[in-house]
Design a protein around this motif. Sequence first.
Motif, PDB file in Angstrom:
ATOM      1  N   GLU A  85     -44.114  49.857  51.740  1.00 56.26           N
ATOM      2  CA  GLU A  85     -43.762  50.499  53.014  1.00 56.26           C
ATOM      3  C   GLU A  85     -42.455  51.264  52.887  1.00 56.26           C
ATOM      4  O   GLU A  85     -42.321  52.374  53.405  1.00 56.26           O
ATOM      5  CB  GLU A  85     -43.666  49.445  54.126  1.00 56.26           C
ATOM      6  CG  GLU A  85     -44.989  48.831  54.526  1.00 56.26           C
ATOM      7  CD  GLU A  85     -45.991  49.866  55.019  1.00 56.26           C
ATOM      8  OE1 GLU A  85     -45.600  50.792  55.751  1.00 56.26           O
ATOM      9  OE2 GLU A  85     -47.172  49.742  54.645  1.00 56.26           O
ATOM     10  N   LYS A  86     -41.469  50.690  52.188  1.00 56.19           N
ATOM     11  CA  LYS A  86     -40.196  51.378  51.981  1.00 56.19           C
ATOM     12  C   LYS A  86     -40.402  52.661  51.184  1.00 56.19           C
ATOM     13  O   LYS A  86     -39.823  53.713  51.491  1.00 56.19           O
ATOM     14  CB  LYS A  86     -39.190  50.480  51.258  1.00 56.19           C
ATOM     15  CG  LYS A  86     -38.560  49.434  52.126  1.00 56.19           C
ATOM     16  CD  LYS A  86     -37.530  48.634  51.332  1.00 56.19           C
ATOM     17  CE  LYS A  86     -36.942  47.530  52.155  1.00 56.19           C
ATOM     18  NZ  LYS A  86     -35.974  46.722  51.403  1.00 56.19           N
ATOM     19  N   MET A  87     -41.246  52.558  50.116  1.00 60.27           N
ATOM     20  CA  MET A  87     -41.500  53.735  49.282  1.00 60.27           C
ATOM     21  C   MET A  87     -42.209  54.815  50.103  1.00 60.27           C
ATOM     22  O   MET A  87     -41.882  56.008  49.986  1.00 60.27           O
ATOM     23  CB  MET A  87     -42.343  53.354  48.063  1.00 60.27           C
ATOM     24  CG  MET A  87     -41.598  52.488  47.067  1.00 60.27           C
ATOM     25  SD  MET A  87     -42.670  51.892  45.756  1.00 60.27           S
ATOM     26  CE  MET A  87     -42.685  53.301  44.686  1.00 60.27           C
ATOM     27  N   LYS A  88     -43.155  54.426  50.950  1.00 64.54           N
ATOM     28  CA  LYS A  88     -43.840  55.390  51.803  1.00 64.54           C
ATOM     29  C   LYS A  88     -42.851  56.033  52.779  1.00 64.54           C
ATOM     30  O   LYS A  88     -42.906  57.242  53.022  1.00 64.54           O
ATOM     31  CB  LYS A  88     -44.966  54.710  52.583  1.00 64.54           C
ATOM     32  CG  LYS A  88     -46.199  54.426  51.768  1.00 64.54           C
ATOM     33  CD  LYS A  88     -47.276  53.779  52.647  1.00 64.54           C
ATOM     34  CE  LYS A  88     -48.516  53.450  51.858  1.00 64.54           C
ATOM     35  NZ  LYS A  88     -49.538  52.768  52.695  1.00 64.54           N
ATOM     36  N   ALA A  89     -41.976  55.207  53.344  1.00 64.38           N
ATOM     37  CA  ALA A  89     -40.975  55.728  54.281  1.00 64.38           C
ATOM     38  C   ALA A  89     -40.049  56.705  53.579  1.00 64.38           C
ATOM     39  O   ALA A  89     -39.726  57.770  54.115  1.00 64.38           O
ATOM     40  CB  ALA A  89     -40.185  54.585  54.904  1.00 64.38           C
ATOM     41  N   ASN A  90     -39.637  56.354  52.360  1.00 62.30           N
ATOM     42  CA  ASN A  90     -38.761  57.248  51.586  1.00 62.30           C
ATOM     43  C   ASN A  90     -39.470  58.552  51.259  1.00 62.30           C
ATOM     44  O   ASN A  90     -38.883  59.645  51.352  1.00 62.30           O
ATOM     45  CB  ASN A  90     -38.282  56.577  50.295  1.00 62.30           C
ATOM     46  CG  ASN A  90     -37.247  55.505  50.561  1.00 62.30           C
ATOM     47  OD1 ASN A  90     -36.634  55.479  51.616  1.00 62.30           O
ATOM     48  ND2 ASN A  90     -37.067  54.610  49.592  1.00 62.30           N
ATOM     49  N   ARG A  91     -40.747  58.480  50.882  1.00 60.67           N
ATOM     50  CA  ARG A  91     -41.512  59.682  50.557  1.00 60.67           C
ATOM     51  C   ARG A  91     -41.662  60.565  51.808  1.00 60.67           C
ATOM     52  O   ARG A  91     -41.469  61.785  51.753  1.00 60.67           O
ATOM     53  CB  ARG A  91     -42.884  59.315  50.006  1.00 60.67           C
ATOM     54  CG  ARG A  91     -43.648  60.525  49.481  1.00 60.67           C
ATOM     55  CD  ARG A  91     -44.996  60.168  48.993  1.00 60.67           C
ATOM     56  NE  ARG A  91     -45.864  60.080  50.183  1.00 60.67           N
ATOM     57  CZ  ARG A  91     -47.102  59.706  50.184  1.00 60.67           C
ATOM     58  NH1 ARG A  91     -47.687  59.322  49.069  1.00 60.67           N
ATOM     59  NH2 ARG A  91     -47.819  59.664  51.278  1.00 60.67           N
ATOM     60  N   THR A  92     -41.960  59.924  52.920  1.00 60.78           N
ATOM     61  CA  THR A  92     -42.103  60.675  54.163  1.00 60.78           C
ATOM     62  C   THR A  92     -40.780  61.344  54.524  1.00 60.78           C
ATOM     63  O   THR A  92     -40.753  62.522  54.955  1.00 60.78           O
ATOM     64  CB  THR A  92     -42.550  59.747  55.311  1.00 60.78           C
ATOM     65  OG1 THR A  92     -43.749  59.095  54.921  1.00 60.78           O
ATOM     66  CG2 THR A  92     -42.785  60.500  56.593  1.00 60.78           C
ATOM     67  N   ALA A  93     -39.698  60.612  54.332  1.00 65.95           N
ATOM     68  CA  ALA A  93     -38.367  61.189  54.635  1.00 65.95           C
ATOM     69  C   ALA A  93     -38.086  62.352  53.708  1.00 65.95           C
ATOM     70  O   ALA A  93     -37.571  63.392  54.150  1.00 65.95           O
ATOM     71  CB  ALA A  93     -37.302  60.105  54.497  1.00 65.95           C
TER      72      ALA A  93
END
Length: 97
Positions: free
Chosen positions: A84-92
């Motif tokens: 989830e953190k990696m997805k959030a970082n990618r989205t950011a």
Amino acid sequence: DANRQISEYKFKLSKAEQDITTLEQNIGRLEGQVTRYKNAAENAEKIEDELKAEKRKLQRELRMALDKIEEMEMTNSHLMKRLEKMKANRTALLSQQ
């Protein structure tokens, strides 16, 4: 009269001998039953001991399996949080471009 008493005693003796024979046969039969029941009880106790040992083994394996499941669930939870953190970082990062 004495002959009558003698024949009565002979009859009683014969009857008593028959009773003794019957009782001896009963004793033999009952001793055989006791032996069979004793063997059956010993076998049952042996099987009971084996089943108890098997139950302890299975309970130990169950505890180990439950511990492993708990460990895997914790690892899964940790990995899901990382994902989830990696997805959030990618989205950011995508939104910054």
